[in-house]
Design a protein around this motif. Structure first.
Motif: not given
Length: 82
Positions: A1-25
């Motif tokens: 299921m993770a693959g289903l959301f990976s493209t959207a998650l990657n774009a969201t992480f870049v757009r909103y600067e979710i750039n650390s393990v703590l922020r991602a968690a």
């Protein structure tokens, strides 16, 4: 299921600067909570007392009759309002 959301998650992480393990968690935990483990992408509607309060909430943009239900929480983070 993770693959289903990976493209959207990657774009969201870049757009909103979710750039650390703590922020991602924190982000993933919030998404998991709001969507009940990615099961629901539209808010379950009772209506509960809180949900009935969405009606007429100008701060949510709900200015027309029926907007509370029409613009109930949606998406993985359950954004609410017009």
């Amino acid at each position: 299921m993770a693959g289903l959301f990976s493209t959207a998650l990657n774009a969201t992480f870049v757009r909103y600067e979710i750039n650390s393990v703590l922020r991602a968690a924190a982000f993933l935990a919030q998404i998991g909570h709001e969507s009940v483990g990615l099961r629901y992408f539209v808010e379950l509607w009772g209506p509960t007392a809180d949900q009935a309060g969405y009606e007429g909430r100008i701060d949510l943009g709900n200015a027309r009759p029926g907007d509370g239900y029409r613009f109930r929480g949606s998406g993985p983070i359950q954004v609410t309002g017009r």
